[in-house]
Design an enzyme around this catalytic site. Structure first.
Site, mmCIF file in Angstrom:
data_model
loop_
_atom_site.group_PDB
_atom_site.id
_atom_site.type_symbol
_atom_site.label_atom_id
_atom_site.label_comp_id
_atom_site.label_asym_id
_atom_site.label_seq_id
_atom_site.Cartn_x
_atom_site.Cartn_y
_atom_site.Cartn_z
ATOM 1 N N LEU A 99 15.424 50.877 55.982
ATOM 2 C CA LEU A 99 14.528 51.771 55.253
ATOM 3 C C LEU A 99 13.971 51.076 54.027
ATOM 4 O O LEU A 99 14.721 50.483 53.234
ATOM 5 C CB LEU A 99 15.262 53.039 54.801
ATOM 6 C CG LEU A 99 15.939 53.889 55.870
ATOM 7 C CD1 LEU A 99 17.442 53.587 55.886
ATOM 8 C CD2 LEU A 99 15.733 55.374 55.582
ATOM 9 N N ASP A 100 12.659 51.129 53.888
ATOM 10 C CA ASP A 100 12.042 50.731 52.624
ATOM 11 C C ASP A 100 12.464 51.743 51.553
ATOM 12 O O ASP A 100 12.748 52.903 51.864
ATOM 13 C CB ASP A 100 10.518 50.724 52.791
ATOM 14 C CG ASP A 100 9.802 50.498 51.481
ATOM 15 O OD1 ASP A 100 10.117 49.525 50.786
ATOM 16 O OD2 ASP A 100 8.925 51.323 51.152
ATOM 17 N N LYS A 101 12.512 51.303 50.292
ATOM 18 C CA LYS A 101 12.943 52.220 49.224
ATOM 19 C C LYS A 101 11.775 53.028 48.672
ATOM 20 O O LYS A 101 11.723 54.243 48.813
ATOM 21 C CB LYS A 101 13.626 51.454 48.090
ATOM 22 C CG LYS A 101 14.093 52.375 46.944
ATOM 23 C CD LYS A 101 14.668 51.609 45.794
ATOM 24 C CE LYS A 101 13.602 50.942 44.944
ATOM 25 N NZ LYS A 101 12.752 51.916 44.189
#
Length: 866
Positions: A564-566
């Protein structure tokens, strides 16, 4: 097998580089030659014995053009662009061509490096010149023709169409959408008339349509089911059965009754009377077959003459064989039951077809717009340009995407995003085509044409998803391709080898062979897969999860890791001010000074400070300067002020232990710290943080319960990454990641992880990793177009909790698929055993086949309620 331009025959879908080069060269030469002839007025097509189907070499046609194939109504040309390797180049092409007058829409198939351009131009020269200008030389790969085929109700008919067109010269590709009865043919322009003739020879109601019209998306239901005729046929089939029963069990009484009718002897002798009575079952059976089965015989004959053994051919042979061996009532009952099952199955499948129909009904056909004279008028939404002002009254549907310009209302956008509660909209908020205005009236500025609205993209994605084949469906299709001829050969073997090798009576052997033919129908097995997949896709769309293919729905159950990208994914992507410390002087003045400097910058941190200041009056700033990597500076009230990070404070020589004692704890908590520094030293300290989405913690917890591990990828520093990772509960995190680092991280997971790897992102920097992952998830509400186009699944309201829902839906859908396959094959195996034991009859086999088909369809439709 398909004849390749290289001279060899390959399996359908086999990629032959030599053949592809030859095809592209021929197509390019053909296109260049005929484009020149058409532009100079020397286009001459060969004489056509069917003028209503005439198509000139450049794709212009007579009546067909009026139906929508000509350029005037929007022709689609397909190019292969070898230099188009990634979403970045796709974005470049999109930006270049969307500005070109006459270009209606673009469709990219990045994996195949194909670009479809729908346009209203007289010549494609401008399109090709625009692609050349950005160093993306196009190779002509055909034009597209869209057909709706009202008689294409199941995979049997699809297979017949595929076998008829696949080997035709000048046909580059076929894309079927069985649920919508739609076929897209990619072909050489001069082949259109031949394609139309080939489809007409199948007598399946193929209609060439304009891609810009609604009928290009859905086919009308085939002619109404003749229930009354089927009912009459059933009565005659039952009558044949009753007469046969009387003749078998009441023969002595019948003969005695004939003996008591002396007047009959005057016209007919006793033998003739008995023959007439015994002919009654045949007469009743022929009437029943004539009323219900002529269409089956016609379809069976078409299939056989096209080298295709489908269920219609099997049933025609079985019924004819039963008549030949004197099983008249069973022949009639089999034909009636088969056609009844086809009608009931068509009704069941119509429910699965309603998904696109409901989507199409979401957007109104007209919108109220502000015209050039300042008046409000109603126009077709297809004619509304970007930038137009549109008014929406209470209770009306929003027709296009846009941004609210004035007014305020509550909008139900559940059909688009899946949100359960209406959303309040005010100036600056986005609105989506297909959402419903519930209370107030508002005006919005159109941000996308009707052909490229969020709803239009959803419809296109769902259509493409329905047309794509999941791995299990491809396996079943291949299985059925060999299974049906194998059953036919088995029936021939039983009919011939039974009497010759096993001393079976000929009549019994032939009857058993006919039972095997009826049992061998693969319809239940073949239809179970698309119904289940389409139902699952429709259920996902209802929940605001846009899945771009059955393969992704099927493989979702195998996810083992999710990266997951933040920013913008786990967090909101909008920093807000969280802390403020005034170290000297007046706090309100310090806040105004900082906000005044920040207002001159477009950095997200600066915007957070300005937003926190609210309506406080700002001070004029003179001699403003941006300090790259540090902050900003400017003169206010005759003094020089700086606003920036810890590095800037150190560069100014204003750092102290007391200041660092306040900075370090904030940075360790994952916050970004900026300091307001005056000529006398640090005055105030501000902390800004990107807040975590409320749904992120819950989503990560649900993923853990499903046995899926999570990895957070971010370009932020390790302190911030650790704080966010701890707050939401991800298993692992990696900080200071560039786009190529994210790509490498996802690739590393794919090599070492058990199961498939997913990636969730929202920005251009996430696109490479999204493309590399087995399943890419895009945050569609706030994400970039590149991320959304690259991803395989789009979350329409940026709610991470939809990913666990997607996985549960995938697992449930695949469970239904396996149930259907086991049920279909299990019933087949049971009745094969009964047939070989001499315990199965033809009507029992039809009942079993009908029942199984209806059961798997009903079971598949359960996915719609998930």
């Amino acid at each position: 097998m398909v004849l390749c331009p290289c001279g060899a025959r390959h399996p359908e879908g086999f990629a032959c580089e030599a053949g592809e080069r030859i095809r592209r060269q021929r197509a390019a030469e053909h296109a260049h030659h005929h484009k020149h002839e058409h532009e100079t007025g020397h286009c001459h097509a060969p004489a056509d014995p069917h003028p209503h189907e005439h198509s000139c070499c450049c794709g212009h046609s007579g009546t067909l053009q009026a139906a929508g194939s000509g350029t005037g109504s929007g022709q689609t040309v397909v190019y292969r662009i070898d230099a188009m390797d990634c979403p970045t180049e796709e974005a470049l092409i999109r930006k270049k061509l969307e500005r070109l007058p006459g270009v209606v829409s673009l469709e990219f198939r990045l994996v195949q490096r194909l670009l479809s351009v729908r346009h209203t131009l007289d010549s494609t020269a401008d399109i090709e010149a625009a692609l050349q200008a950005i160093d993306m030389p196009p190779a002509f790969a055909g034009v597209e023709a869209v057909f709706v085929i009202s008689g294409m109700d199941c995979p049997v008919e699809e297979g017949l169409v595929r076998s008829r067109l696949a080997d035709m010269d000048g046909v580059y590709g076929l894309d079927f959408n069985l649920m919508q009865r739609r076929l897209v043919v990619r072909h050489e322009p001069a082949q259109l008339a031949n394609i139309v003739r080939a489809l007409e020879s199948l007598n399946m109601g193929a209609l060439l349509v304009d891609q810009t019209k609604p009928e290009a998306r859905t086919a009308p239901e085939s002619s109404r089911t003749p229930w009354r005729r089927l009912a009459v046929a059933g009565v005659f089939a039952a009558l044949a059965e009753a007469i046969e029963f009387v003749l078998q069990w009441q023969a002595p009484a019948l003969e005695a009754a004939l003996d008591r009718l002396p007047s009959l002897g005057a016209a007919l002798d006793r033998v003739s009377a008995l023959s007439l009575v015994h002919a009654l079952p045949l007469l009743a059976a022929l009437i029943a077959i004539g009323l219900s089965g002529l269409g089956t015989y016609r379809k069976g004959w078409i299939a056989v003459t096209n080298g295709n053994l489908n269920i219609n051919a099997l049933m025609s042979v079985a019924v004819t064989g039963a008549l030949c061996i004197g099983q008249y009532p069973e022949a009639a009952m089999v034909m009636v039951l088969f056609n009844l099952s086809e009608a009931i199955e068509a009704l069941s499948l119509a429910r699965a077809r309603q998904a696109i129909g409901k989507l199409l009904a979401l957007a109104p056909e007209r919108a109220t717009v502000l015209d050039a004279s300042g008046n409000w008028t109603e126009v077709d939404i297809q004619q509304v340009a970007v930038g137009t002002r549109v008014r929406v009254r209470p209770g009306e549907k929003v027709g296009l995407d846009g941004v609210v310009a004035s007014g305020m209302s509550t909008v139900n956008q559940a059909p688009i995003t899946g949100e359960s509660m209406p959303v309040e909209k005010r100036s600056g908020d986005p609105v989506f085509a297909g959402s419903i205005n519930e209370s107030g009236s508002f005006e919005f500025t159109v941000s996308a044409p009707a052909t490229d609205s969020t709803l239009a993209r959803i419809i296109r994605a769902v259509e493409e998803a329905q047309a794509s084949r999941a791995p299990m469906q491809r396996f079943v299709d291949v299985f059925a391709r060999y299974y049906t001829p194998a059953v036919f050969l088995l029936a021939i073997f039983i009919a011939t080898a039974g009497p010759l090798a096993f001393a079976m009576p000929w009549k019994n052997a032939v009857y058993t062979a006919l039972v095997v033919l009826v049992i061998g129908c693969p319809c239940a097995l073949v239809i179970s897969i698309p119904v289940s997949i389409v139902s699952g896709l429709a259920a996902a769309t209802r929940h605001g999860i846009l899945i771009k293919g059955g393969m992704f729905l099927e493989s979702g159950r195998k996810l083992g890791w999710l990266a997951l990208d933040k920013t913008g994914t786990i967090t909101r992507g909008r920093p807000v001010q969280t802390d403020f410390f005034c170290m000297s002087g007046d706090a309100d003045r310090a806040w105004r000074l900082a906000a005044s400097l920040a207002s001159r910058s477009d950095h997200p941190v600066s915007k957070a400070l300005v937003e926190a200041a609210g309506d406080a009056p700002l001070l004029p700033v003179e001699d403003f300067a941006a300090l790259p990597g540090q902050g900003v500076a400017g003169r206010m009230d005759g003094q020089l002020w700086h606003l920036g990070n810890h590095r800037m404070v150190e560069a100014l020589g204003r750092c102290s232990e007391a200041l660092e004692a306040r900075i370090f704890p904030l940075e360790e908590a994952g916050k970004t710290v900026v300091v307001l520094v005056g000529e006398q030293g640090a005055v105030a300290l501000f902390a800004v943080a990107d807040t975590v989405r409320a749904s992120s913690r819950e989503a990560i917890g649900e993923l853990r319960q499903l046995g899926i591990k999570t990895l957070m990828l971010t370009g932020d520093n390790a302190h911030t990454a650790a704080a966010i990772a701890k707050e939401v509960g991800v298993d692992e995190f990696k900080a200071d990641m560039l786009p190529e680092d994210k790509l490498e991280a996802v690739a590393g997971l794919a090599q070492q992880a058990k199961g498939r790897v997913g990636m969730v992102g929202d920005g251009i920097n996430d696109a490479p990793a999204l493309a590399r992952a087995d399943i890419g998830f895009a945050m569609a509400a706030g994400g970039t177009d590149v991320a959304i186009e690259t991803a395989d699944v789009a979350l329409m309201d940026d709610d991470l909790r939809k990913i666990p829902r997607f996985i549960r839906l995938s697992r449930a859908t695949c469970a239904i698929l396996m149930q259907n396959i086991v049920l279909a094959l299990g019933v087949k195996a049971l009745f094969f055993a009964l047939a070989f034991a001499g315990m199965a009859t033809m009507w029992m086999a039809v009942f079993a086949d009908v029942g199984t088909a209806l059961l798997v369809v009903a079971n598949g439709l359960r996915a719609m309620r998930l």
